[in-house]
Write a protein that holds these residues in place. Structure first.
Motif, PDB file in Angstrom:
ATOM      1  N   GLY A  96      16.684 -29.585  33.963  1.00 50.13           N
ATOM      2  CA  GLY A  96      15.905 -28.394  33.657  1.00 50.13           C
ATOM      3  C   GLY A  96      14.460 -28.636  33.257  1.00 50.13           C
ATOM      4  N   VAL A  97      14.055 -29.883  33.130  1.00 48.05           N
ATOM      5  CA  VAL A  97      12.674 -30.109  32.700  1.00 48.05           C
ATOM      6  C   VAL A  97      11.739 -30.054  33.898  1.00 48.05           C
ATOM      7  CG1 VAL A  97      13.359 -31.500  30.735  1.00 48.05           C
ATOM      8  CG2 VAL A  97      12.790 -32.616  32.894  1.00 48.05           C
ATOM      9  N   GLU A  98      10.477 -29.755  33.596  1.00 49.93           N
ATOM     10  CA  GLU A  98       9.509 -29.658  34.677  1.00 49.93           C
ATOM     11  C   GLU A  98       8.744 -30.955  34.885  1.00 49.93           C
ATOM     12  OE1 GLU A  98       7.018 -26.257  34.246  1.00 49.93           O
ATOM     13  OE2 GLU A  98       8.721 -24.883  34.091  1.00 49.93           O
ATOM     14  N   THR A  99       8.615 -31.730  33.823  1.00 47.41           N
ATOM     15  CA  THR A  99       7.792 -32.930  33.916  1.00 47.41           C
ATOM     16  C   THR A  99       8.451 -34.078  33.170  1.00 47.41           C
ATOM     17  OG1 THR A  99       5.888 -31.458  33.768  1.00 47.41           O
ATOM     18  CG2 THR A  99       5.448 -33.810  33.587  1.00 47.41           C
ATOM     19  N   VAL A 100       8.438 -35.242  33.763  1.00 49.37           N
ATOM     20  CA  VAL A 100       8.965 -36.411  33.061  1.00 49.37           C
ATOM     21  C   VAL A 100       7.978 -37.573  33.183  1.00 49.37           C
ATOM     22  CG1 VAL A 100      10.409 -36.877  35.098  1.00 49.37           C
ATOM     23  CG2 VAL A 100      10.832 -38.140  32.998  1.00 49.37           C
ATOM     24  N   PHE A 101       7.597 -38.127  32.051  1.00 47.12           N
ATOM     25  CA  PHE A 101       6.779 -39.332  32.047  1.00 47.12           C
ATOM     26  C   PHE A 101       7.686 -40.475  31.608  1.00 47.12           C
ATOM     27  CE2 PHE A 101       3.540 -36.024  31.393  1.00 47.12           C
ATOM     28  CZ  PHE A 101       2.687 -36.333  32.430  1.00 47.12           C
ATOM     29  N   GLY A 102       7.958 -41.368  32.498  1.00 46.30           N
ATOM     30  CA  GLY A 102       8.978 -42.364  32.200  1.00 46.30           C
ATOM     31  C   GLY A 102       8.446 -43.671  31.655  1.00 46.30           C
ATOM     32  N   VAL A 103       9.381 -44.513  31.260  1.00 46.18           N
ATOM     33  CA  VAL A 103       9.064 -45.872  30.839  1.00 46.18           C
ATOM     34  C   VAL A 103       9.407 -46.792  32.009  1.00 46.18           C
ATOM     35  CG1 VAL A 103       9.577 -47.703  29.177  1.00 46.18           C
ATOM     36  CG2 VAL A 103       9.616 -45.306  28.455  1.00 46.18           C
ATOM     37  N   ILE A 104       8.486 -47.649  32.354  1.00 47.97           N
ATOM     38  CA  ILE A 104       8.681 -48.528  33.510  1.00 47.97           C
ATOM     39  C   ILE A 104       9.823 -49.500  33.251  1.00 47.97           C
ATOM     40  CG2 ILE A 104       7.581 -50.305  34.941  1.00 47.97           C
ATOM     41  CD1 ILE A 104       4.899 -48.900  34.238  1.00 47.97           C
ATOM     42  N   HIS A 105      10.582 -49.748  34.284  1.00 42.57           N
ATOM     43  CA  HIS A 105      11.712 -50.672  34.211  1.00 42.57           C
ATOM     44  C   HIS A 105      11.186 -52.059  34.567  1.00 42.57           C
ATOM     45  CE1 HIS A 105      16.199 -51.025  34.639  1.00 42.57           C
ATOM     46  NE2 HIS A 105      15.802 -52.166  35.154  1.00 42.57           N
ATOM     47  N   PRO A 106      10.976 -52.935  33.575  1.00 42.87           N
ATOM     48  CA  PRO A 106      10.393 -54.227  33.911  1.00 42.87           C
ATOM     49  C   PRO A 106      11.343 -55.039  34.786  1.00 42.87           C
ATOM     50  CG  PRO A 106      11.025 -54.140  31.590  1.00 42.87           C
ATOM     51  CD  PRO A 106      11.352 -52.809  32.198  1.00 42.87           C
ATOM     52  N   PRO A 107      10.838 -55.871  35.661  1.00 43.60           N
ATOM     53  CA  PRO A 107       9.427 -56.218  35.866  1.00 43.60           C
ATOM     54  C   PRO A 107       8.714 -55.347  36.890  1.00 43.60           C
ATOM     55  CG  PRO A 107      10.826 -57.635  37.154  1.00 43.60           C
ATOM     56  CD  PRO A 107      11.744 -56.686  36.449  1.00 43.60           C
ATOM     57  N   GLN A 108       9.267 -54.169  37.174  1.00 42.66           N
ATOM     58  CA  GLN A 108       8.567 -53.300  38.121  1.00 42.66           C
ATOM     59  C   GLN A 108       7.251 -52.837  37.503  1.00 42.66           C
ATOM     60  OE1 GLN A 108      11.437 -50.215  39.256  1.00 42.66           O
ATOM     61  NE2 GLN A 108      13.011 -51.790  39.242  1.00 42.66           N
ATOM     62  N   VAL A 109       6.393 -52.258  38.343  1.00 44.88           N
ATOM     63  CA  VAL A 109       5.066 -51.902  37.854  1.00 44.88           C
ATOM     64  C   VAL A 109       4.811 -50.395  37.874  1.00 44.88           C
ATOM     65  CG1 VAL A 109       4.078 -54.122  38.490  1.00 44.88           C
ATOM     66  CG2 VAL A 109       4.018 -52.242  40.134  1.00 44.88           C
ATOM     67  N   ALA A 110       5.819 -49.627  38.244  1.00 42.02           N
ATOM     68  CA  ALA A 110       5.603 -48.179  38.244  1.00 42.02           C
ATOM     69  C   ALA A 110       6.925 -47.440  38.192  1.00 42.02           C
ATOM     70  CB  ALA A 110       4.825 -47.748  39.487  1.00 42.02           C
ATOM     71  N   LEU A 111       6.848 -46.213  37.740  1.00 37.37           N
ATOM     72  CA  LEU A 111       8.017 -45.347  37.729  1.00 37.37           C
ATOM     73  C   LEU A 111       7.562 -43.946  38.130  1.00 37.37           C
ATOM     74  CD1 LEU A 111      11.019 -45.212  35.511  1.00 37.37           C
ATOM     75  CD2 LEU A 111       9.633 -43.149  35.551  1.00 37.37           C
ATOM     76  N   VAL A 112       8.267 -43.387  39.102  1.00 37.55           N
ATOM     77  CA  VAL A 112       7.912 -42.070  39.613  1.00 37.55           C
ATOM     78  C   VAL A 112       8.867 -41.055  39.005  1.00 37.55           C
ATOM     79  CG1 VAL A 112       7.602 -40.693  41.704  1.00 37.55           C
ATOM     80  CG2 VAL A 112       7.248 -43.168  41.776  1.00 37.55           C
ATOM     81  N   GLY A 113       8.331 -39.932  38.562  1.00 38.42           N
ATOM     82  CA  GLY A 113       9.191 -38.907  37.977  1.00 38.42           C
ATOM     83  C   GLY A 113       9.043 -37.577  38.701  1.00 38.42           C
ATOM     84  N   PHE A 114      10.176 -36.931  38.910  1.00 37.24           N
ATOM     85  CA  PHE A 114      10.143 -35.581  39.476  1.00 37.24           C
ATOM     86  C   PHE A 114      10.862 -34.647  38.523  1.00 37.24           C
ATOM     87  CE2 PHE A 114       9.975 -38.125  43.443  1.00 37.24           C
ATOM     88  CZ  PHE A 114       8.786 -37.623  43.962  1.00 37.24           C
ATOM     89  N   GLY A 115      10.299 -33.444  38.364  1.00 40.11           N
ATOM     90  CA  GLY A 115      10.955 -32.438  37.545  1.00 40.11           C
ATOM     91  C   GLY A 115      11.693 -31.455  38.432  1.00 40.11           C
ATOM     92  N   ARG A 116      11.991 -30.326  37.851  1.00 40.52           N
ATOM     93  CA  ARG A 116      12.738 -29.299  38.550  1.00 40.52           C
ATOM     94  C   ARG A 116      11.849 -28.616  39.595  1.00 40.52           C
ATOM     95  NH1 ARG A 116      14.321 -23.987  36.157  1.00 40.52           N
ATOM     96  NH2 ARG A 116      12.882 -24.583  34.516  1.00 40.52           N
ATOM     97  N   VAL A 117      12.465 -28.173  40.662  1.00 40.80           N
ATOM     98  CA  VAL A 117      11.730 -27.350  41.623  1.00 40.80           C
ATOM     99  C   VAL A 117      11.709 -25.936  41.044  1.00 40.80           C
ATOM    100  CG1 VAL A 117      11.707 -26.414  43.964  1.00 40.80           C
ATOM    101  CG2 VAL A 117      12.469 -28.769  43.564  1.00 40.80           C
ATOM    102  N   VAL A 118      10.522 -25.453  40.706  1.00 41.79           N
ATOM    103  CA  VAL A 118      10.413 -24.117  40.098  1.00 41.79           C
ATOM    104  C   VAL A 118       9.430 -23.262  40.891  1.00 41.79           C
ATOM    105  CG1 VAL A 118      11.009 -24.515  37.692  1.00 41.79           C
ATOM    106  CG2 VAL A 118       8.739 -25.116  38.481  1.00 41.79           C
ATOM    107  N   ASP A 119       9.689 -21.986  40.912  1.00 42.96           N
ATOM    108  CA  ASP A 119       8.752 -21.059  41.546  1.00 42.96           C
ATOM    109  C   ASP A 119       7.583 -20.820  40.602  1.00 42.96           C
ATOM    110  OD1 ASP A 119      10.287 -20.830  43.787  1.00 42.96           O
ATOM    111  OD2 ASP A 119      11.340 -19.015  43.112  1.00 42.96           O
ATOM    112  N   ARG A 120       6.398 -21.037  41.124  1.00 42.45           N
ATOM    113  CA  ARG A 120       5.199 -20.819  40.319  1.00 42.45           C
ATOM    114  C   ARG A 120       4.207 -19.996  41.131  1.00 42.45           C
ATOM    115  NH1 ARG A 120       5.558 -26.486  39.083  1.00 42.45           N
ATOM    116  NH2 ARG A 120       5.983 -26.887  36.891  1.00 42.45           N
ATOM    117  N   PRO A 121       3.377 -19.270  40.418  1.00 39.97           N
ATOM    118  CA  PRO A 121       2.303 -18.585  41.147  1.00 39.97           C
ATOM    119  C   PRO A 121       1.276 -19.612  41.615  1.00 39.97           C
ATOM    120  CG  PRO A 121       2.106 -18.198  38.788  1.00 39.97           C
ATOM    121  CD  PRO A 121       3.349 -19.007  38.985  1.00 39.97           C
TER     122      PRO A 121
END
Lengths: 561, 83
Positions: free
Chosen positions: A490-515
């Motif tokens: 149900g969340v719209e935004t997630v800022f994650g903690v990187i899983h070492p030793p990787q160098v990035a983490l991509v986050g997707f939130g809920r698909v919501v209808d917005r104007p």
């Protein structure tokens, strides 16, 4: 002779418990074959072999907990030029690719592997360290050998196979990022789990044994008694030397026939547990293991439905269950109570995330993407497809994340030894939350090259197995970039903690209808917020921005997915 | 094939318990939003739809998902679609 060692199944693993051997000494093994089941704080994992050859001596018994790097078994080379026969009963063999990350053998870790005496069964550990043990591969020292007849010739084969011109041992370079943590030596707060020996089943011939080509090694006396008492030697496991059926075997079998109780089926401890979890009756199975023992693989084949999962270990559910339904004594305590398991997982996650937050200077970017086109494409596909082949938004988001990683390879790989190493493909770590709490992030390999329906199928399979504790070793390691999709929560935004030793983490939130402003007009559109947490040591914000721009472009042009 | 309400409810319960093994379906009230109560994610829900569709013979589209929020809704949906 190569050593098959306890692999590092993720950066947060320090030790693992060997639950089951899927092969025995003398069995031919191929690179990529699952050969053992290992339990870590986070999951139960099928570990693949990293060599092709012949299984030598097994150095660690099921139930033992040993540190990463401990030799578990020896693997001998296949005899020169000999094409080893397809091993029957190993239908789940995967093509070699899967093995790439499967066997992080660390030759350099030999020193470390000398340590685990306390964990390995006494007597075994000392031998494990010595060299030149290979020749002894045929010695029937392995406990349980006596109850595994029908394999008598195999050790000999192994010995033969070792002799002629050994191919040089392939130095297996540990995949980047699988280096030792540089921190202080991990203290081991967890008590070493005592190996729980499974009760030795009485050697009553299981009906399953009939399906297996039997052996007819039996003395005249045994034969005569068998004839008299109507015992079929063909199906009788022998306990004598070389698997010979002895008089005692026959007598016991004859006695067993008279008894009313159902025969106790020979099965590995892990298979028993799995059977209990999946509701499979062991008696109905044909074992493909040694001495016709039922192996985990047999149970899985018989399990109803692909998504069968273990029953939740809710205490109230357990206590409400009538005792008659309780799993019989064969159930091993190896997994421990679920609470202990959960807290072990918590500790593993805590250790890894603390290290990530301490060592990685994260930077964060976010953008909101109009996914109307992508959702249209998905619904269009779903209308045309049988329900079993439908897509979820997650499949499109993952594909976009994977393709963007191919375009921006600076974010797809590992930071180790103060430098970046690009991944050998785009293997997305998929953060999967487990029902009992905690999470695992198994790798969906080569996600960038899977078509959407294949990616969806792979995702379903991976998540189901992650939750059922049936991941493979190659999936537990080797992820090059992790994606977390918290849309379902149900969340719209997630800022994650990187899983070492990787160098990035991509986050997707809920698909919501917005104007949204669309072509100069205000419209209501389905949108998703894509975020990136990236390691500032490896990249700068401009690279991260390029990545999110690629994700946006891909989702807005779903024909590219 | 017509499905009556009792059968429909049984099918829905059965489908949930198969999609989410270990879920305590008997504790669900007819109007509980079971997706939330059982913490089903989209994969679980897709599994539920798949199983329910197979059991009932009713084709369930993406757009129908909002009508499958509770046991009562889902049963009502099946009854309506099967006639």
């Amino acid at each position: 002779m190569a050593e098959f060692t306890m692999p590092s199944l993720g950066a947060d693993m320090e030790e693992g418990t060997l639950l089951e051997w899927l092969v025995g000494p003398g069995d031919p093994v191929h690179k990529g074959d699952p050969v053992a089941v290992v339990e870590t704080a986070k999951s139960t994992i099928e570990v693949e072999c990293f060599e092709t050859g012949v299984m030598g001596r097994l150095l660690v018994d099921p139930g033992a907990t040993v540190p990463v790097g401990t030799p578990l078994a020896l693997i001998g080379p296949t005899a020169d030029g000999a094409v080893e026969p397809e091993k029957p009963g190993s239908p789940r063999r995967k093509p070699g690719k899967a093995a790439k990350a499967g066997g992080p053998t660390k030759t350099g870790k030999a020193a470390r592997s000398e340590k685990p005496e306390k964990a390995v069964k006494p007597g075994k550990a000392a031998k494990a360290g010595k060299s030149g043990e290979g020749e002894k591969a045929g010695n029937a020292e392995k406990p349980g050998e006596a109850e595994k007849p029908g394999e008598a010739e195999k050790p000999g084969k192994a010995r033969k196979a070792e002799k002629p011109g050994k191919p040089p041992r392939r130095p297996t370079r540990p995949p980047p990022g699988r280096e030792e943590p540089t921190g202080p030596a991990p203290s081991s707060p967890e008590p070493v789990q005592a190996p729980t020996p499974a009760p030795t089943p009485a050697p009553v011939p299981a009906p399953a044994a009939a399906a297996r080509p039997g052996h007819l090694e039996a003395g005249p006396l045994a034969r005569r008694i068998a004839e008299r008492s109507g015992v079929d030697l063909e199906t009788l496991p022998g306990s004598g030397p070389g698997g010979r059926v002895t008089r005692t075997d026959v007598e016991r079998a004859a006695a067993g026939r008279g008894a009313a109780r159902p025969p106790r089926v020979r099965a590995t401890p892990f298979a028993r547990r799995l059977a209990a979890e999946l509701g499979v009756d062991l008696v109905t199975l044909t074992g493909t293991g040694k001495g016709s023992a039922v192996r985990a693989a047999d149970v899985r084949r018989a399990a109803p439905g692909p998504a069968a999962e273990p029953a939740p270990a809710r205490p109230e559910a357990a206590s409400a269950r009538p005792s008659a339904e309780r799993v019989p004594s064969g159930r091993p305590a190896a997994a421990g109570p679920s609470e202990e398991r959960a807290s072990a997982m918590r500790r593993a996650i805590a250790g890894l995330m603390t290290r990530a937050n301490r060592d990685i200077p994260h930077y964060y970017l976010s953008t909101t993407v109009d996914v109307a086109a992508a959702m249209d494409r998905m619904h269009e596909h779903n209308r045309r497809s049988p329900v079993g082949e439908r897509l979820l938004p997650a499949a499109l988001l993952l594909k976009a994340a994977a393709l963007a990683a191919r375009e921006v390879p600076e974010l797809n790989g590992f930071w180790t030894d103060d430098r970046f190493t690009a991944g050998d493909g785009v293997h997305l770590g998929i953060a999967v939350s487990l029902r009992g709490g905690g999470l695992v992030a198994p790798a969906l390999r080569d996600a960038d090259s899977l078509a959407l329906p294949q990616l969806m199928a792979a995702l379903k399979d991976l998540v189901a197995r992650a939750r059922a504790g049936r991941l493979r070793g190659s999936e537990m390691s080797g992820a090059t970039l992790t994606v977390t999709d918290l849309g379902d929560q149900g969340v719209e935004t997630v800022f994650g903690v990187i899983h070492p030793p990787q160098v990035a983490l991509v986050g997707f939130g809920r698909v919501v209808d917005r104007p949204c402003a669309v072509d100069g007009l205000l419209g209501v559109r389905p949108t998703v917020t894509a975020t990136l947490a990236a390691d500032h040591r490896a990249t700068d914000g401009a690279v991260g921005a390029r990545y999110l721009t690629a994700v946006t472009r891909l989702l807005q042009n779903p024909e590219e997915l | 094939m017509n499905i009556n309400r009792t059968d429909a409810l049984d099918m829905v319960r059965d489908a949930i318990s198969r999609a989410v093994p270990g879920a305590d379906v008997s504790a669900l009230e007819p109007d509980d939003p079971f997706r939330d109560v059982l913490e089903m994610d989209s994969l679980d829900f897709l599994g539920f739809v798949e199983i329910l569709s197979e059991m009932s013979g009713v084709r369930i589209e993406d757009e129908d998902a909002p009508r499958l929020a509770t046991l009562a809704d889902s049963a009502g949906f099946l009854v309506a679609r099967s006639t």
